[in-house]
Design a protein around this motif. Structure first.
Motif, PDB file in Angstrom:
ATOM      1  N   HIS A   1      22.644 -30.497 -51.422  1.00 29.45           N
ATOM      2  CA  HIS A   1      23.950 -31.318 -51.793  1.00 29.45           C
ATOM      3  C   HIS A   1      24.485 -31.533 -50.488  1.00 29.45           C
ATOM      4  N   HIS A   2      24.788 -30.860 -49.608  1.00 24.01           N
ATOM      5  CA  HIS A   2      25.419 -31.126 -48.391  1.00 24.01           C
ATOM      6  C   HIS A   2      24.563 -32.281 -47.367  1.00 24.01           C
ATOM      7  N   LEU A   3      23.186 -31.981 -47.544  1.00 19.15           N
ATOM      8  CA  LEU A   3      22.300 -32.799 -46.812  1.00 19.15           C
ATOM      9  C   LEU A   3      22.219 -34.114 -47.628  1.00 19.15           C
ATOM     10  N   ALA A   4      22.215 -34.115 -48.756  1.00 19.06           N
ATOM     11  CA  ALA A   4      22.230 -35.653 -49.375  1.00 19.06           C
ATOM     12  C   ALA A   4      23.590 -36.501 -49.229  1.00 19.06           C
ATOM     13  N   ALA A   5      24.732 -35.737 -49.026  1.00 18.96           N
ATOM     14  CA  ALA A   5      25.706 -36.300 -48.869  1.00 18.96           C
ATOM     15  C   ALA A   5      25.887 -36.942 -47.433  1.00 18.96           C
ATOM     16  N   ASP A   6      25.378 -36.270 -46.563  1.00 14.94           N
ATOM     17  CA  ASP A   6      25.100 -36.650 -44.996  1.00 14.94           C
ATOM     18  C   ASP A   6      24.282 -38.037 -44.981  1.00 14.94           C
ATOM     19  N   ILE A   7      23.135 -37.831 -46.035  1.00 13.94           N
ATOM     20  CA  ILE A   7      22.355 -39.137 -45.943  1.00 13.94           C
ATOM     21  C   ILE A   7      23.036 -40.446 -46.516  1.00 13.94           C
ATOM     22  N   LEU A   8      23.784 -40.138 -47.682  1.00 10.55           N
ATOM     23  CA  LEU A   8      24.384 -41.088 -48.249  1.00 10.55           C
ATOM     24  C   LEU A   8      25.372 -41.780 -47.391  1.00 10.55           C
ATOM     25  N   LEU A   9      25.781 -41.185 -46.542  1.00 14.69           N
ATOM     26  CA  LEU A   9      26.859 -41.840 -45.846  1.00 14.69           C
ATOM     27  C   LEU A   9      26.332 -42.681 -44.445  1.00 14.69           C
ATOM     28  N   GLU A  10      24.817 -42.474 -44.535  1.00 17.31           N
ATOM     29  CA  GLU A  10      24.231 -43.314 -43.543  1.00 17.31           C
ATOM     30  C   GLU A  10      24.163 -44.981 -43.774  1.00 17.31           C
ATOM     31  N   THR A  11      24.536 -45.083 -44.841  1.00 17.61           N
ATOM     32  CA  THR A  11      24.422 -46.299 -45.468  1.00 17.61           C
ATOM     33  C   THR A  11      25.595 -47.536 -44.789  1.00 17.61           C
ATOM     34  N   SER A  12      25.047 -48.624 -44.648  1.00 22.14           N
ATOM     35  CA  SER A  12      26.288 -49.629 -44.109  1.00 22.14           C
ATOM     36  C   SER A  12      27.132 -50.043 -45.110  1.00 22.14           C
TER      37      SER A  12
ATOM     38  N   GLU B 227      19.368 -44.445 -56.823  1.00 20.61           N
ATOM     39  CA  GLU B 227      17.892 -43.847 -57.166  1.00 20.61           C
ATOM     40  C   GLU B 227      17.447 -43.090 -56.175  1.00 20.61           C
ATOM     41  N   MET B 228      17.638 -43.263 -55.051  1.00 20.44           N
ATOM     42  CA  MET B 228      17.179 -42.490 -53.665  1.00 20.44           C
ATOM     43  C   MET B 228      17.823 -41.052 -54.002  1.00 20.44           C
ATOM     44  N   LEU B 229      18.938 -40.836 -54.218  1.00 18.88           N
ATOM     45  CA  LEU B 229      19.762 -39.917 -54.407  1.00 18.88           C
ATOM     46  C   LEU B 229      19.281 -38.941 -55.995  1.00 18.88           C
ATOM     47  N   GLU B 230      18.634 -39.807 -56.611  1.00 21.21           N
ATOM     48  CA  GLU B 230      18.364 -39.010 -57.560  1.00 21.21           C
ATOM     49  C   GLU B 230      16.911 -38.253 -57.508  1.00 21.21           C
ATOM     50  N   VAL B 231      15.994 -39.163 -56.673  1.00 21.08           N
ATOM     51  CA  VAL B 231      14.512 -38.575 -56.624  1.00 21.08           C
ATOM     52  C   VAL B 231      14.819 -37.392 -55.399  1.00 21.08           C
ATOM     53  N   LEU B 232      15.723 -37.689 -54.394  1.00 20.82           N
ATOM     54  CA  LEU B 232      15.844 -36.568 -53.364  1.00 20.82           C
ATOM     55  C   LEU B 232      16.463 -35.199 -53.996  1.00 20.82           C
ATOM     56  N   LEU B 233      17.132 -35.331 -55.015  1.00 20.38           N
ATOM     57  CA  LEU B 233      17.934 -34.202 -55.567  1.00 20.38           C
ATOM     58  C   LEU B 233      16.905 -33.275 -56.376  1.00 20.38           C
ATOM     59  N   THR B 234      15.678 -33.896 -56.654  1.00 21.26           N
ATOM     60  CA  THR B 234      14.301 -33.287 -57.177  1.00 21.26           C
ATOM     61  C   THR B 234      13.642 -32.476 -56.255  1.00 21.26           C
ATOM     62  N   LYS B 235      14.036 -32.636 -54.866  1.00 16.44           N
ATOM     63  CA  LYS B 235      13.108 -32.014 -53.773  1.00 16.44           C
ATOM     64  C   LYS B 235      13.840 -30.866 -53.278  1.00 16.44           C
ATOM     65  N   GLY B 236      14.902 -30.310 -53.921  1.00 10.25           N
ATOM     66  CA  GLY B 236      15.493 -28.852 -53.521  1.00 10.25           C
ATOM     67  C   GLY B 236      16.632 -28.729 -54.444  1.00 10.25           C
ATOM     68  N   LYS B 237      17.091 -27.279 -54.361  1.00 13.49           N
ATOM     69  CA  LYS B 237      17.994 -27.005 -55.339  1.00 13.49           C
ATOM     70  C   LYS B 237      19.464 -27.074 -54.613  1.00 13.49           C
ATOM     71  N   SER B 238      19.385 -26.801 -53.166  1.00 17.79           N
ATOM     72  CA  SER B 238      20.682 -26.650 -52.395  1.00 17.79           C
ATOM     73  C   SER B 238      20.675 -27.623 -51.538  1.00 17.79           C
TER      74      SER B 238
END
Length: 402
Positions: free
Chosen positions: A187-198, A174-185
């Motif tokens: 994806h690399h930053l979103a992937a980096d944030i995704l890998l922050e999870t434990s 859900e966080m990814l879905e909301v985050l991807l509406t905040k900018g068009k390009s």
């Protein structure tokens, strides 16, 4: 006229007064900030022995506690900042102990209340600290804050706090879905944030790669780099034939880097792809994987309409030892104009590069073999120490020494 002049003077005095008040406020804020920084530095120096105690107690089987006595609010903040800094650095049991100390000390409870305040600045500060303390119960509030946040650095920070805190895969998506509406390009930053999870990301990556949303697929592909997840290979193989050009190109890069061996039919299919970026990636991978059986395919790719495919094919042929170098020589003598040009360029680069170091026996043997092939096709070899051709060299297109 005089009333207008008086009004103008009045307006001027008001402007001067506002400027003076503004300067005084800025000066006061600066002084307050500097005073706060000096006080925090003093508290950090005061608690130096306590921080040493914490580092020692982390390695021992005992409960961590705050310093005895009543602590000032700013002093508590200094200790909390240090704990968050260590939580980011440590993993496993040490991190769990520090997180437990944050809870027992009331830091988590205080920032959860701050997150519900109306003041935006206090909400943002609390969001950062709650993410640093890995607080799962803060995720719903952080999610609402992210939805209302405008695209920018603050949205990225809130999303990172959610990824660090959540223990549920659904919340992460859900966080990814909301985050991807905040900018068009992003994806690399979103992937980096995704890998922050434990959490274990292998299931999440499979779900992203199989999703119908191309943005999720792109994030999954980027997150795959550097991740050894054999379970995602079937989904990755399907994406090699995806309709979206950028998705297919990224999937091919990952597939080629992850597959130790490639089937002949797969190589042939990819080398005939309509996207030149895909063909270029395949041509480059064939040399890196030392696929000597693909020399005819690479030789044909020297005539490709895209210069990247031609360049990568020539480089790969140069990496395939004596058979690959001979294929380059044949292309330089018998090929078309573009084929001949890229082949000769790669041949000269290979000879110069290979001939610079004869200290290793294997390198010297490999160089001598290539030099013999060069002699057979072009005459006397290039003198690589002077970068000039010796007298009597037969060049492609005829002998001009007569």
């Amino acid at each position: 006229m005089f009333p207008n002049l008086a009004l103008a003077y009045l307006f001027l005095y008001i402007c001067i007064a506002l400027v003076v008040v503004g300067v005084i406020l800025l000066f006061a804020m600066k002084m307050s900030h500097n005073g706060k920084q000096r006080k925090m530095e003093w508290y950090e120096s005061k608690q130096r022995d306590y921080f040493t105690y914490l580092q020692t107690a982390l390695t021992e089987n005992r409960q961590l506690k705050l310093p005895p006595g009543k602590l000032a609010p700013l002093e508590r903040r200094v200790i909390q900042n240090k704990l968050i800094e260590w939580i980011d650095q440590f993993k496993g049991e040490y991190r769990d102990k520090l997180i437990a100390l944050c809870r027992e000390s009331g830091f988590v409870e205080h920032d959860l209340k701050e997150l519900g305040r109306l003041r935006y600045g206090r909400q943002i500060d609390a969001a950062y600290r709650l993410g640093g303390m890995r607080c799962p119960e803060a995720v719903p509030g952080l999610m609402e804050l992210l939805k209302d946040e405008k695209p920018g650095p603050m949205a990225i920070m809130i999303a990172r706090s959610i990824a660090r805190s959540t223990v549920r895969q659904g919340e992460l998506k859900e966080m990814l879905e909301v985050l991807l509406t905040k900018g068009k390009s992003i994806h690399h930053l979103a992937a980096d944030i995704l890998l922050e999870t434990s959490m274990d990301t292998s299931k999440m990556l499979i779900e992203l790669l199989e999703d119908r949303n191309p943005d999720f697929v792109k994030v999954g592909l980027v997150a795959m780099w550097g991740q050894a997840v054999p379970e995602v290979m079937p989904a990755l193989h399907k994406l090699v034939g995806a309709e979206q050009r950028d998705v297919r190109a990224e999937a091919v890069k990952l597939y080629l880097s992850a597959s130790p061996a490639l089937r002949d039919e797969t190589i042939l299919k990819l080398m005939q792809d309509a996207d030149p970026e895909v063909r270029a990636e395949v041509a480059q991978a064939l040399g890196s994987k030392h696929a000597s059986g693909s020399i005819p395919l690479l030789r044909k790719a020297l005539r490709d309409e895209d210069w990247r495919v031609r360049y990568n094919s020539a480089e790969s042929l140069a990496k395939l030892g004596e058979p690959g170098f001979e294929a380059l020589c044949q292309a330089a003598v018998q090929g078309t104009n573009v084929e001949r040009e890229i082949a000769m360029q790669q041949i000269e680069s290979t000879m110069q590069h290979t001939g610079t170091d004869h200290r290793a026996v294997e390198q010297m043997i490999a160089y001598n073999k290539k030099r013999l092939l060069y002699d057979r096709y072009f005459g006397s070899p290039i003198d690589h120490r002077t970068s000039k051709k010796r007298t009597g060299v037969a060049t492609v297109g005829g002998d001009y020494t007569a």
